[in-house]
Design a protein around this motif. Structure first.
Motif, PDB file in Angstrom:
ATOM      1  N   SER A 165      10.727   6.624  -0.823  1.00 34.05           N
ATOM      2  CA  SER A 165      11.527   6.292  -2.001  1.00 34.05           C
ATOM      3  C   SER A 165      10.747   5.461  -3.016  1.00 34.05           C
ATOM      4  CB  SER A 165      12.765   5.508  -1.576  1.00 34.05           C
ATOM      5  OG  SER A 165      12.385   4.279  -0.942  1.00 34.05           O
ATOM      6  N   GLY A 166       9.551   4.957  -2.616  1.00 35.22           N
ATOM      7  CA  GLY A 166       8.758   4.109  -3.502  1.00 35.22           C
ATOM      8  C   GLY A 166       8.971   2.628  -3.263  1.00 35.22           C
ATOM      9  N   GLU A 167       9.857   2.266  -2.321  1.00 37.94           N
ATOM     10  CA  GLU A 167      10.107   0.861  -2.036  1.00 37.94           C
ATOM     11  C   GLU A 167       8.974   0.279  -1.189  1.00 37.94           C
ATOM     12  OE1 GLU A 167      13.864   0.398  -0.183  1.00 37.94           O
ATOM     13  OE2 GLU A 167      15.019   1.194  -1.883  1.00 37.94           O
ATOM     14  N   ILE A 168       8.583  -0.919  -1.518  1.00 39.79           N
ATOM     15  CA  ILE A 168       7.504  -1.590  -0.798  1.00 39.79           C
ATOM     16  C   ILE A 168       8.026  -2.103   0.538  1.00 39.79           C
ATOM     17  CG2 ILE A 168       5.861  -3.511  -0.848  1.00 39.79           C
ATOM     18  CD1 ILE A 168       6.012  -3.390  -3.923  1.00 39.79           C
ATOM     19  N   ASN A 169       7.312  -1.729   1.627  1.00 36.51           N
ATOM     20  CA  ASN A 169       7.689  -2.256   2.941  1.00 36.51           C
ATOM     21  C   ASN A 169       6.517  -2.926   3.661  1.00 36.51           C
ATOM     22  OD1 ASN A 169       6.171  -0.013   3.673  1.00 36.51           O
ATOM     23  ND2 ASN A 169       7.505   0.505   5.418  1.00 36.51           N
ATOM     24  N   LEU A 170       5.371  -3.007   2.958  1.00 33.91           N
ATOM     25  CA  LEU A 170       4.200  -3.691   3.520  1.00 33.91           C
ATOM     26  C   LEU A 170       3.410  -4.286   2.356  1.00 33.91           C
ATOM     27  CD1 LEU A 170       2.226  -4.332   5.867  1.00 33.91           C
ATOM     28  CD2 LEU A 170       1.192  -2.089   5.499  1.00 33.91           C
ATOM     29  N   PHE A 171       3.120  -5.586   2.482  1.00 39.99           N
ATOM     30  CA  PHE A 171       2.401  -6.279   1.411  1.00 39.99           C
ATOM     31  C   PHE A 171       1.579  -7.380   2.058  1.00 39.99           C
ATOM     32  CE2 PHE A 171       2.259  -8.799  -2.647  1.00 39.99           C
ATOM     33  CZ  PHE A 171       1.781  -7.781  -3.464  1.00 39.99           C
ATOM     34  N   SER A 172       0.293  -7.088   2.261  1.00 35.45           N
ATOM     35  CA  SER A 172      -0.570  -7.986   3.043  1.00 35.45           C
ATOM     36  C   SER A 172      -0.867  -9.283   2.286  1.00 35.45           C
ATOM     37  CB  SER A 172      -1.884  -7.279   3.381  1.00 35.45           C
ATOM     38  OG  SER A 172      -2.700  -7.166   2.229  1.00 35.45           O
ATOM     39  N   PRO A 173      -1.295 -10.329   3.020  1.00 38.27           N
ATOM     40  CA  PRO A 173      -1.673 -11.579   2.344  1.00 38.27           C
ATOM     41  C   PRO A 173      -2.735 -11.385   1.270  1.00 38.27           C
ATOM     42  CG  PRO A 173      -1.453 -11.952   4.696  1.00 38.27           C
ATOM     43  CD  PRO A 173      -1.325 -10.474   4.487  1.00 38.27           C
ATOM     44  N   ALA A 174      -3.690 -10.470   1.522  1.00 35.84           N
ATOM     45  CA  ALA A 174      -4.715 -10.218   0.512  1.00 35.84           C
ATOM     46  C   ALA A 174      -4.111  -9.592  -0.740  1.00 35.84           C
ATOM     47  CB  ALA A 174      -5.807  -9.310   1.080  1.00 35.84           C
ATOM     48  N   ALA A 175      -3.081  -8.756  -0.559  1.00 38.29           N
ATOM     49  CA  ALA A 175      -2.385  -8.170  -1.702  1.00 38.29           C
ATOM     50  C   ALA A 175      -1.619  -9.252  -2.460  1.00 38.29           C
ATOM     51  CB  ALA A 175      -1.445  -7.073  -1.236  1.00 38.29           C
ATOM     52  N   GLN A 176      -1.045 -10.184  -1.725  1.00 34.76           N
ATOM     53  CA  GLN A 176      -0.345 -11.298  -2.372  1.00 34.76           C
ATOM     54  C   GLN A 176      -1.305 -12.084  -3.260  1.00 34.76           C
ATOM     55  OE1 GLN A 176       2.006 -13.608   0.525  1.00 34.76           O
ATOM     56  NE2 GLN A 176       2.004 -11.802   1.849  1.00 34.76           N
ATOM     57  N   ALA A 177      -2.512 -12.324  -2.747  1.00 37.81           N
ATOM     58  CA  ALA A 177      -3.508 -13.066  -3.522  1.00 37.81           C
ATOM     59  C   ALA A 177      -3.954 -12.279  -4.748  1.00 37.81           C
ATOM     60  CB  ALA A 177      -4.708 -13.390  -2.643  1.00 37.81           C
ATOM     61  N   ALA A 178      -4.080 -10.945  -4.592  1.00 37.54           N
ATOM     62  CA  ALA A 178      -4.571 -10.114  -5.697  1.00 37.54           C
ATOM     63  C   ALA A 178      -3.545 -10.013  -6.825  1.00 37.54           C
ATOM     64  CB  ALA A 178      -4.939  -8.721  -5.190  1.00 37.54           C
ATOM     65  N   TRP A 179      -2.271  -9.799  -6.466  1.00 36.74           N
ATOM     66  CA  TRP A 179      -1.245  -9.615  -7.489  1.00 36.74           C
ATOM     67  C   TRP A 179      -0.543 -10.914  -7.904  1.00 36.74           C
ATOM     68  CZ3 TRP A 179      -2.393  -5.123  -4.804  1.00 36.74           C
ATOM     69  CH2 TRP A 179      -2.482  -3.943  -5.567  1.00 36.74           C
ATOM     70  N   GLY A 180      -0.601 -11.928  -7.043  1.00 33.90           N
ATOM     71  CA  GLY A 180       0.030 -13.201  -7.374  1.00 33.90           C
ATOM     72  C   GLY A 180       1.490 -13.292  -6.990  1.00 33.90           C
ATOM     73  N   TYR A 181       2.002 -12.279  -6.302  1.00 36.39           N
ATOM     74  CA  TYR A 181       3.385 -12.306  -5.830  1.00 36.39           C
ATOM     75  C   TYR A 181       3.455 -12.831  -4.403  1.00 36.39           C
ATOM     76  CZ  TYR A 181       4.921  -9.246  -9.696  1.00 36.39           C
ATOM     77  OH  TYR A 181       5.203  -8.718 -10.920  1.00 36.39           O
ATOM     78  N   ASP A 182       4.558 -13.515  -4.051  1.00 41.45           N
ATOM     79  CA  ASP A 182       4.834 -13.829  -2.655  1.00 41.45           C
ATOM     80  C   ASP A 182       5.381 -12.590  -1.966  1.00 41.45           C
ATOM     81  OD1 ASP A 182       4.061 -16.456  -2.944  1.00 41.45           O
ATOM     82  OD2 ASP A 182       6.087 -17.136  -3.471  1.00 41.45           O
ATOM     83  N   HIS A 183       5.311 -12.594  -0.643  1.00 36.65           N
ATOM     84  CA  HIS A 183       5.763 -11.453   0.158  1.00 36.65           C
ATOM     85  C   HIS A 183       7.204 -11.079  -0.169  1.00 36.65           C
ATOM     86  CE1 HIS A 183       7.336  -9.551   3.898  1.00 36.65           C
ATOM     87  NE2 HIS A 183       6.139  -8.983   3.930  1.00 36.65           N
ATOM     88  N   ASP A 184       8.094 -12.076  -0.203  1.00 35.75           N
ATOM     89  CA  ASP A 184       9.523 -11.798  -0.386  1.00 35.75           C
ATOM     90  C   ASP A 184       9.852 -11.315  -1.793  1.00 35.75           C
ATOM     91  OD1 ASP A 184       9.887 -12.612   2.209  1.00 35.75           O
ATOM     92  OD2 ASP A 184      10.501 -14.656   1.690  1.00 35.75           O
TER      93      ASP A 184
END
Length: 446
Positions: free
Chosen positions: A76-95
């Motif tokens: 569906s395009g919904e995010i269900n995995l977002f690694s800590p490195a991705a959090q650092a790259a995009w600046g978003y928190d996991h939640d």
């Protein structure tokens, strides 16, 4: 009933002795009177499921510590995995991203069409993106766009499909490549001769200016010890200098600008100005994680040395010369005066150098001298230059002394310079006056 009617996981033993995991469910069978007749066990080998579960846990642990940003989405395009490195790259928190559409991580153009891309793939199964590596622009939480390299894989889990993207932020790499290209262009085009060596003294880089100055070609030097560019006495001491620096860390040469000699490819020695700098750069293959490079900048100062020698010889000649001499620039400022000139004018050299030459001129000329110079700068009409004439000069005590003066123009590289040569004719004038007086007396007495 703690076992009957329930399912639980146990370990079983095969005939071969192999232990394997199983799921055991026990059912009780009773007769019409409710008396237990049988207990039936339903056994399921759960080795594949357990392996899959362990694989998932292992993968999740790997993703958790991976320096590579990893993003997973559902069909569906919904995010269900977002690694800590991705959090650092995009600046978003996991939640902040879990359950949101992945288009929030994309630039506006890609975000607008991404859901259509997913639907088309699910309908046609044509892999235009999945399984391939491509670049696109991501959008950070701050709104900043940044360049990414993404490899998208389709992963079949137990009961559903997810798409996992392994990302690489190319921002630093792009700047590094740009910096490397800029550095290489500067290295190749700089007029300064640059020789780069490693910690062992082996030449790693040799730019075109170094080829021109030292006469060696790139391939003749790179990979060889830098001692080949030194005269024998300096080459002999070089290794000892390096060893002493590595042991003590005392920089007796590094960062210092000094004059030394280098060896040309034809065997001649040439005088150069040398400055060596040390640079520590990352190196994943090194035990220390870094390595040192030494950048040596050479400048040919042979002409400067020759000029300095010539100036020294010229100064010695002027100091010994008995003819008063001085030089001025095009604005009349005194640049130099020799010992004979100081004696003639009664000034020490320090009292005259830097002052306007008009202090040495008689009152009738001093106010107008700057105007004479300006007229010459504008017209180049030579009324005085190159000729000899009789004038009066003014001494420090104010007395006026007759002299013959000859002024020559010297065109140097930086500016116009005028050199004046004086001949004191005071004694000759006195003799001439005495002769005229004597001759006059004789006429009147005869």
């Amino acid at each position: 009933k703690t076992v009957v009617g329930a399912s639980r996981t146990l370990r079983a033993r095969r005939k071969t002795g192999e232990i394997f995991p199983m799921e055991l469910t026990v059912r009780e069978l009773s007769d019409d009177k409710g008396t237990s007749q049988y207990f039936i066990g339903y056994i399921k080998d759960i080795t594949p499921q357990l392996r899959f579960s362990q694989s998932v846990l292992s993968n999740e642990a790997i993703i958790e510590i991976s320096p590579t940003p990893v993003v997973g989405i559902l069909p569906s395009g919904e995010i269900n995995l977002f690694s800590p490195a991705a959090q650092a790259a995009w600046g978003y928190d996991h939640d902040e991203v879990m359950g949101q559409n992945v288009s929030m991580l994309m630039n506006d153009e890609d975000a607008e069409h991404h859901n259509d891309y997913l639907l088309r793939y699910q309908r046609t199964r044509e892999k235009r993106v999945i399984g391939h590596t491509q670049m696109f622009k991501g959008k950070r939480k701050s709104g900043e766009l940044f360049l990414l390299e993404a490899n998208i894989q389709e992963v079949q889990r137990a009961d559903h499909v997810i798409y996992i993207g392994f990302m690489r932020d190319l921002t630093d790499e792009r700047y590094s490549r740009h910096g490397a290209r800029t550095y290489r262009a500067m290295f190749l085009s700089t007029p300064a001769a640059v020789v780069v060596t490693d910690e062992l003294g082996s030449v790693t880089h040799f730019n075109p200016a170094a080829e021109k100055l030292l006469g060696y070609m790139y391939d003749q030097v790179v990979g060889h010890n830098v001692k080949m560019l030194m005269p024998d006495d300096l080459a002999f001491a070089h290794d000892a200098h390096m060893e002493r620096y590595n042991q003590t860390g005392i920089k007796s040469v590094l960062g210092q600008r000094r004059r030394t000699v280098a060896r040309h490819a034809n065997g001649d020695t040439l005088t150069v100005e040398l400055q060596v700098h040390e640079l520590t750069i990352p190196d994943a293959l090194s035990d220390a994680g870094s390595r040192k490079q030494y950048y040596a900048y050479f400048r040919d100062v042979a002409e400067e040395v020759s000029l300095a020698k010539a100036n020294s010889a010229n100064d010695a000649i002027l100091a010994l010369c008995t003819i008063p001499m001085l030089s001025i620039n095009k604005f009349g400022k005194v640049l130099a005066i020799n010992a004979a000139g100081s004696a003639a004018f009664g000034y020490d050299a320090d009292e005259v150098i830097g002052e306007n030459v008009s202090i040495l001129c008689p009152p009738s000329i001093a106010p107008h001298h700057d105007g004479y110079l300006q007229r010459y700068r504008e017209t180049r009409a030579k009324r005085i230059l190159g000729s000899t004439r009789t004038v009066h000069y003014r001494r420090k005590d104010g007395t006026l002394v007759p002299a013959e003066i000859k002024v020559q123009e010297v065109d140097v590289t930086t500016d116009l310079v005028f050199c004046a040569y004086l001949r004191d004719i005071n004694h000759e004038q006195r003799l001439k006056d005495a002769y005229i007086l004597s001759k006059t007396c004789l006429l009147y007495t005869s």
